[in-house]
Scaffold this active site. Structure first.
Site, short mmCIF file in Angstrom:
data_model
loop_
_atom_site.label_atom_id
_atom_site.label_comp_id
_atom_site.label_asym_id
_atom_site.label_seq_id
_atom_site.Cartn_x
_atom_site.Cartn_y
_atom_site.Cartn_z
CG HIS A 361 -21.10 -0.15 -35.67
ND1 HIS A 361 -20.71 -0.16 -34.35
CD2 HIS A 361 -21.52 1.11 -35.92
CE1 HIS A 361 -20.90 1.03 -33.82
NE2 HIS A 361 -21.38 1.83 -34.77
CD GLU A 362 -21.77 2.78 -39.48
OE1 GLU A 362 -22.83 3.35 -39.18
OE2 GLU A 362 -20.69 3.07 -38.96
CG HIS A 365 -25.95 2.93 -35.86
ND1 HIS A 365 -26.16 3.29 -34.55
CD2 HIS A 365 -24.61 2.94 -36.04
CE1 HIS A 365 -24.99 3.52 -33.96
NE2 HIS A 365 -24.04 3.29 -34.84
CE1 TYR A 376 -25.10 7.20 -31.89
CE2 TYR A 376 -24.26 9.38 -32.42
CZ TYR A 376 -24.07 8.02 -32.30
OH TYR A 376 -22.84 7.46 -32.59
CD GLU A 385 -21.80 4.44 -31.79
OE1 GLU A 385 -20.82 3.69 -31.90
OE2 GLU A 385 -22.46 4.83 -32.77
#
Length: 548
Positions: A361-362, A365, A376, A385
């Site tokens: 997930h990170e 980004h 964002y 997200e």
């Protein structure tokens, strides 16, 4: 910066990402996607060497003046190449930032689509407005803009008393383009997450126009907490083993030892085995580092083997990871300014937020920051997200095919961030978390981005697996539709290809849900044809979450 989930009053747990993105957690990819990569679709991204990628960027930069004229930009506008994607059929998608009279145009990014023949096939713009302002002379001082930005940051818990300066820009992210100031305030938010608040202020009226967080979340063995015993690529320096992966762009894992700044110390050991398989409150424990290194390794391989992407920037260079951030920090984040992932150790320093879907997930980004750059905030923030949940969470977890952490459509199911064994997010029915949206409404953009992301997460689940009840890898799902329709999924592998292509060639910084529908339909048409089942299912899945 952005957390893995919404913070409410900050008494709840949050998972942050850093500079330019959102938060933690997601699930993964299957071997069918790997098979698709072996027999690439004509419109899928081609696997380029670092040299070939750099060459395309240099060529595009050399032709920016001609391109600007060809697509009808004004004489005061110039293009700056951000990235280039080349498809297997020779089509090239060039992503540009824009300047006006030498000032950066925020919300002015665009993608030019060029056929193999050199003919321009279309342009995807973050704004349809003509970039033009009557005056380049501000009516307010930079100090006023900075004061306003510091006040906004303090509401997030930052103790900073000064901003990092205010620069003149053109704000084109909403409505008519205007002269503005962009001010950035650093420090820490009240949960310990690094702060990098960007505040856009109208240079004529002093009105705040927009704000967003920039912090968005040799062969060895890793005895991890979440993924069991895994193979790690490590480096032997003399008689010391380092968590340094030279085969994947040079990724390194550092120990911050409870600090909240700096790089930390490279994790090393006298043997090639890192971690014990159990958590510990000691900042010298290497289990969290083993999990983080494994997550980086799997995410690199997933993007390489599934989409032909070599690293977050597609330049063959790795980010780095930092573990043991702060004390009892219940979060993780991606920071584009350091180009790194950072992981806290959770409540009581006993539950590190280093599970596989968190890592994927990170790092996703970072991919979003270096492609579409989705703002964002509002609906684009929800899509930011969701992209990390879709590509990084679901994609990486299924790709890894780890028996200790099987792929699923649950986000954060391993880290027990709620304290009761429940996941952080559910993709089949997002509202099961108590806050996320199952479908679009006019107020979705007002939700925290971790909750507005539910619309895209639900779309992706329906596109992949379809509606109704089913069990996948031992997990039961039952996905509803807002319009009462029945959706038959096309499979996760195809759904991932469509989302990735849309992100890298059709989404821009201001993409909202309506734009996302159009972008994914364009991607599906490119990959499978506009009369294909895949195209029709994309349309049906968006309609099923009330996006038209």
């Amino acid at each position: 910066m952005s957390p893995l989930y919404a913070r409410h009053k900050r008494t709840t747990l949050a998972i942050a990402t850093a500079v330019a993105a959102g938060a933690l957690l997601s699930t993964g990819l299957t071997t069918s996607a790997t098979a698709a990569a072996k027999a690439p679709l004509a419109a899928a991204p081609a696997a380029l060497s670092a040299t070939a990628h750099v060459s395309l960027i240099q060529q595009a930069q050399a032709n920016t003046a001609e391109t600007a004229q060809k697509i009808g930009l004004g004489t005061k506008e110039q293009l700056i190449v951000k990235d280039v994607v080349k498809d297997n059929d020779g089509t090239v998608h060039t992503r540009y930032e824009r300047t006006y009279a030498g000032l950066p145009v925020l919300g002015g990014d665009l993608v030019v689509h060029t056929a193999k023949s050199g003919r321009t096939e279309g342009v995807t713009k973050a704004t349809k407005a003509t970039i033009k302002v009557a005056s380049l002379t501000p009516q307010i001082t930079p100090a006023k803009a900075e004061k306003q930005a510091v006040a906004a940051a303090r509401t997030l818990g930052s103790a900073q008393s000064t901003a990092n300066g205010a620069r003149k820009v053109i704000w084109a992210g909403s409505g008519k383009p205007v002269l503005a100031y962009e001010t950035i305030v650093g420090g820490l938010q009240d949960d310990g997450t690094p702060n990098q608040l960007h505040v856009i202020t109208d240079a004529a009226t002093g009105k705040k126009l927009f704000e967003y967080q920039g912090v968005e979340n040799a062969t060895g063995t890793g005895k991890t907490l979440y993924s069991g015993t895994v193979g790690l690529t490590v480096n032997l320096s003399g008689s010391t083993y380092q968590l340094y992966d030279t085969s994947r762009g040079g990724h390194k894992t550092y120990n911050l030892a409870r600090k909240t700044s700096g790089t930390g110390t490279l994790v090393t050991n006298s043997t090639s085995t890192f971690g014990t398989g159990t958590a510990s409150t000691s900042s010298s424990n290497q289990t969290a580092a083993a999990d983080a290194a494994y997550g980086a390794q799997e995410t690199w391989d997933y993007y390489k083997n599934t989409f032909g992407r070599s690293g977050i920037k597609n330049d063959g260079k790795a980010a780095y990871s930092r573990v043991h951030y702060g004390s009892s920090y219940v979060n993780a984040f991606w920071d584009d300014s350091c180009f790194c992932m950072t992981y806290g150790d959770g409540s009581g320093n006993a539950d590190p937020l280093t599970s596989l879907d968190v890592a994927g997930h990170e790092m996703t980004h970072g991919v979003t920051a270096n492609t579409a750059g989705l703002d964002y905030s509002g609906e684009s923030g929800g899509l930011n997200e969701a992209t990390s949940d879709i590509l990084g969470g679901v994609g990486v977890e299924f790709y890894a095919n780890n028996p200790s952490d099987p792929g699923d459509y649950l986000i954060g199911e391993k880290i027990n961030i709620n304290g009761d064994g429940t996941p952080l997010r559910y993709m089949d029915k997002p509202s099961k978390d108590g806050s996320s949206a199952d479908s679009w409404s006019s107020s979705v953009g007002d939700l925290d981005v971790h909750y507005s992301s539910g619309v895209a997460n639900h779309f992706f689940y329906l596109l992949s697996e379809g509606s109704g009840a089913k069990t996948i890898n031992g997990v039961s799902y039952n996905s509803p539709t807002s319009n009462g329709s029945t959706v038959t999924g096309i499979g996760r592998a195809k759904a991932l290809q469509i989302w990735y292509k849309a992100l890298t060639t059709y989404f821009t910084s201001t993409t909202n849900y309506s734009d996302a529908r159009a972008g994914t339909l364009s991607a599906a048409a490119d990959l499978y044809g506009s009369s294909s089942t895949e195209y029709k299912t994309v349309a049906a899945a968006w309609s099923a979450v009330n996006v038209s």
